[in-house]
Design an enzyme around this catalytic site. Sequence first.
Site, PDB file in Angstrom:
ATOM      1  N   ASN A   7       0.871  -1.169   0.000  1.00 22.97           N
ATOM      2  CA  ASN A   7       0.000   0.000   0.000  1.00 22.97           C
ATOM      3  C   ASN A   7       0.910   1.222   0.000  1.00 22.97           C
ATOM      4  OD1 ASN A   7      -1.816   2.027   0.504  1.00 22.97           O
ATOM      5  ND2 ASN A   7      -2.324   1.382   2.593  1.00 22.97           N
ATOM      6  N   LYS A   9       0.123   4.234  -0.196  1.00 26.55           N
ATOM      7  CA  LYS A   9      -0.511   5.414   0.422  1.00 26.55           C
ATOM      8  C   LYS A   9      -0.244   6.655  -0.442  1.00 26.55           C
ATOM      9  CE  LYS A   9      -0.169   3.166   4.847  1.00 26.55           C
ATOM     10  NZ  LYS A   9      -0.157   3.268   6.287  1.00 26.55           N
ATOM     11  N   HIS A  97      -9.679   1.290   4.445  1.00 17.30           N
ATOM     12  CA  HIS A  97      -8.420   1.421   5.198  1.00 17.30           C
ATOM     13  C   HIS A  97      -8.655   2.343   6.399  1.00 17.30           C
ATOM     14  CE1 HIS A  97      -4.350   2.537   6.286  1.00 17.30           C
ATOM     15  NE2 HIS A  97      -3.962   1.436   5.668  1.00 17.30           N
ATOM     16  N   GLU A  99      -7.032   4.637   7.655  1.00 13.46           N
ATOM     17  CA  GLU A  99      -6.741   6.056   7.443  1.00 13.46           C
ATOM     18  C   GLU A  99      -7.927   6.748   6.768  1.00 13.46           C
ATOM     19  OE1 GLU A  99      -2.966   5.477   5.525  1.00 13.46           O
ATOM     20  OE2 GLU A  99      -2.097   4.897   7.451  1.00 13.46           O
ATOM     21  N   GLU A 171      -5.781  -4.972  10.303  1.00 13.11           N
ATOM     22  CA  GLU A 171      -4.756  -3.970  10.568  1.00 13.11           C
ATOM     23  C   GLU A 171      -5.107  -3.205  11.839  1.00 13.11           C
ATOM     24  OE1 GLU A 171      -2.554  -2.794   6.723  1.00 13.11           O
ATOM     25  OE2 GLU A 171      -4.348  -1.583   6.841  1.00 13.11           O
ATOM     26  N   GLY A 177       2.105   2.139  10.815  1.00 14.52           N
ATOM     27  CA  GLY A 177       3.063   3.230  10.688  1.00 14.52           C
ATOM     28  C   GLY A 177       3.757   3.595  11.983  1.00 14.52           C
ATOM     29  N   SER A 213       3.039  -2.259  10.410  1.00 12.88           N
ATOM     30  CA  SER A 213       4.484  -2.323  10.688  1.00 12.88           C
ATOM     31  C   SER A 213       5.125  -3.659  10.315  1.00 12.88           C
ATOM     32  CB  SER A 213       4.771  -1.969  12.152  1.00 12.88           C
ATOM     33  OG  SER A 213       4.348  -0.639  12.431  1.00 12.88           O
TER      34      SER A 213
HETATM   35  P1  PGA Z   1       2.552   0.192   7.705  1.00 12.15           P
HETATM   36  O1  PGA Z   1       1.121   0.423   7.017  1.00 12.15           O
HETATM   37  O2  PGA Z   1       3.109  -1.086   7.114  1.00 12.15           O
HETATM   38  O3  PGA Z   1       3.356   1.402   7.323  1.00 12.15           O
HETATM   39  O4  PGA Z   1       2.334   0.062   9.157  1.00 12.15           O
HETATM   40  C1  PGA Z   1       0.259  -0.656   6.755  1.00 12.15           C
HETATM   41  C2  PGA Z   1      -1.016  -0.153   6.140  1.00 12.15           C
HETATM   42  O5  PGA Z   1      -1.496   0.923   6.541  1.00 12.15           O
HETATM   43  O6  PGA Z   1      -1.586  -0.793   5.247  1.00 12.15           O
END
Ligand code: PGA
Length: 251
Positions: A7, A9, A97, A99, A171, A177, A213
Amino acid sequence: MNIAAANWKMNLDGGQARAYLDACLEEDAQWRRVRDAGVKPMLFVPATHLAVCADHLPEGFVLGAQNIHHEVSGAYTGEVSLDMVASVGATAVLVGHSERRQHNGETDEDCAGKVRRVLEKGLFAMLCVGETLPEREAGGAEKVVAGQIRGALSGLDPKLVSPETFAVAYEPVWAIGTGKEAGAADAEAMSALILSELSALGLATVPVLYGGSVKPENAKRFAEQPHVSGALVGGAALDPAKFLAIAQAFG
Ligand code: PGA
């Protein structure tokens, strides 16, 4: 079948996207081995990059959008529709997601509309679910995740759901993140719960991925869990070499 999904982003400009794909193409033999080992690589890229990524997509990779609007078309300035992303090469869509839930107020009902639309068009949907830290600390993680699954999937035509058309990414919001991944046992327990929710809704068993992560150093721990069938990776997957190493861990 396991899935290694990147992803991006809101990262990488057009030139960097092209360079990323070139780096994957240079490792074609390694990626072929990953695919032969039963791992499907997926790239969820910004809508602006879909066309260029579709033109240079390495063999066997699946290209996806990070979001679509739940309506077909209309007065939604700044939004993109499913038909639009499909017309420039997306065959998969990420839905819900955290976010987007957090910053764009996306609800389970919105997710339900998007999942249905994607599956009815014959594309692949990956639904993201996960609890926040306060929800986990209050002992409510399972209830939250089960509610998100039911909210986004109840009433869905079971014929549309198969491992070829649908996946769920667990997630936990607090792990995204932050560099602080969930424990492998927690990811395993939540994946099992998600699968039992799917079965209670009469839906097929589909891949359940862990995200939050994930990096080359911890990917194997998740890959070893019987109900974890892949990873959805943000930060680490911005480096094509790390994305390859994570995919290899699931092979
Ligand atoms: P990350 O993000 O691996 O940077 O923690 C995962 C995601 O949001 O899909």
